[in-house]
Design a protein around this motif. Structure first.
Motif, PDB file in Angstrom:
ATOM      1  N   UNK A  17      52.259  44.647  18.892  1.00 47.69           N
ATOM      2  CA  UNK A  17      52.048  45.327  17.745  1.00 47.69           C
ATOM      3  C   UNK A  17      52.543  45.777  17.033  1.00 47.69           C
ATOM      4  N   UNK A  18      53.778  47.294  17.803  1.00 47.49           N
ATOM      5  CA  UNK A  18      54.097  48.211  17.161  1.00 47.49           C
ATOM      6  C   UNK A  18      55.888  46.902  16.940  1.00 47.49           C
ATOM      7  N   UNK A  19      55.966  46.099  17.717  1.00 50.09           N
ATOM      8  CA  UNK A  19      57.282  44.696  16.775  1.00 50.09           C
ATOM      9  C   UNK A  19      57.138  44.441  15.841  1.00 50.09           C
ATOM     10  N   UNK A  20      55.542  43.872  15.390  1.00 52.21           N
ATOM     11  CA  UNK A  20      54.934  43.958  14.486  1.00 52.21           C
ATOM     12  C   UNK A  20      55.332  44.547  13.335  1.00 52.21           C
ATOM     13  N   UNK A  21      54.734  45.919  13.615  1.00 54.01           N
ATOM     14  CA  UNK A  21      55.047  46.465  12.390  1.00 54.01           C
ATOM     15  C   UNK A  21      56.348  46.735  12.194  1.00 54.01           C
ATOM     16  N   UNK A  22      57.864  47.261  12.705  1.00 55.23           N
ATOM     17  CA  UNK A  22      58.857  46.906  12.571  1.00 55.23           C
ATOM     18  C   UNK A  22      59.278  45.945  12.432  1.00 55.23           C
ATOM     19  N   UNK A  23      58.933  44.971  12.530  1.00 53.68           N
ATOM     20  CA  UNK A  23      59.533  43.819  11.692  1.00 53.68           C
ATOM     21  C   UNK A  23      58.855  43.635  10.274  1.00 53.68           C
ATOM     22  N   UNK A  24      58.273  44.284   9.494  1.00 55.56           N
ATOM     23  CA  UNK A  24      58.285  44.421   8.811  1.00 55.56           C
ATOM     24  C   UNK A  24      59.124  45.923   7.542  1.00 55.56           C
ATOM     25  N   UNK A  25      59.719  46.231   8.668  1.00 50.05           N
ATOM     26  CA  UNK A  25      60.148  47.829   7.731  1.00 50.05           C
ATOM     27  C   UNK A  25      61.878  46.904   8.106  1.00 50.05           C
ATOM     28  N   UNK A  26      61.991  46.045   8.669  1.00 52.29           N
ATOM     29  CA  UNK A  26      63.522  45.541   9.248  1.00 52.29           C
ATOM     30  C   UNK A  26      64.493  44.851   7.921  1.00 52.29           C
ATOM     31  N   UNK A  27      65.549  45.421   7.419  1.00 51.11           N
ATOM     32  CA  UNK A  27      66.669  44.815   6.574  1.00 51.11           C
ATOM     33  C   UNK A  27      67.626  44.096   7.192  1.00 51.11           C
ATOM     34  N   UNK A  28      68.152  43.772   6.537  1.00 50.45           N
ATOM     35  CA  UNK A  28      69.544  42.525   7.846  1.00 50.45           C
ATOM     36  C   UNK A  28      70.199  43.408   6.600  1.00 50.45           C
ATOM     37  N   UNK A  29      71.582  44.036   7.682  1.00 55.21           N
ATOM     38  CA  UNK A  29      72.711  44.233   7.008  1.00 55.21           C
ATOM     39  C   UNK A  29      73.966  43.874   7.940  1.00 55.21           C
ATOM     40  N   UNK A  30      74.439  42.333   7.156  1.00 54.74           N
ATOM     41  CA  UNK A  30      75.616  42.011   8.481  1.00 54.74           C
ATOM     42  C   UNK A  30      76.556  42.289   7.828  1.00 54.74           C
ATOM     43  N   UNK A  31      78.253  42.236   8.606  1.00 57.63           N
ATOM     44  CA  UNK A  31      79.223  42.021   7.856  1.00 57.63           C
ATOM     45  C   UNK A  31      80.076  41.658   9.125  1.00 57.63           C
ATOM     46  N   UNK A  32      81.263  40.827   8.256  1.00 57.52           N
ATOM     47  CA  UNK A  32      82.124  40.360   9.272  1.00 57.52           C
ATOM     48  C   UNK A  32      83.175  40.886   8.327  1.00 57.52           C
ATOM     49  N   UNK A  33      84.241  41.864   9.504  1.00 58.65           N
ATOM     50  CA  UNK A  33      85.493  42.718   9.439  1.00 58.65           C
ATOM     51  C   UNK A  33      86.751  42.170   9.697  1.00 58.65           C
TER      52      UNK A  33
END
Length: 82
Positions: A17-33
């Motif tokens: 349940x906690x993972x489901x709530x956190x999934x709604x707040x997740x934002x991907x921020x990837x980078x390649x340096x």
């Protein structure tokens, strides 16, 4: 068992349940340096897109068109290995 129905499949619980709530707040921020990306791949892609692709072409279409040579190669290997 508890939990919401979409969190379970076949009696197995895949996400809490906690993972489901956190999934709604997740934002991907990837980078390649990496140096290869920074000094070669990114500038090359910028030039190719600016000079070779019309402005009306959607980015997703470019991605799908890039998949075609890979599919063609796999198809040829599959055909000739039968």
């Amino acid at each position: 068992r508890g939990g919401r129905a979409h969190l379970q499949l076949g009696g197995f619980r895949y996400i809490s349940e906690e993972g489901a709530r956190n999934a709604l707040e997740y934002r991907y921020s990837g980078c390649d340096n990496s140096l290869m990306y920074r000094y070669f791949c990114s500038p090359l892609a910028e030039v190719l897109v600016r000079w070779c692709v019309p402005i009306w072409v959607a980015p997703n279409l470019i991605t799908c068109l890039g998949l075609l040579p890979s599919l063609l190669g796999h198809g040829l290997i599959w055909y000739y290995c039968q």
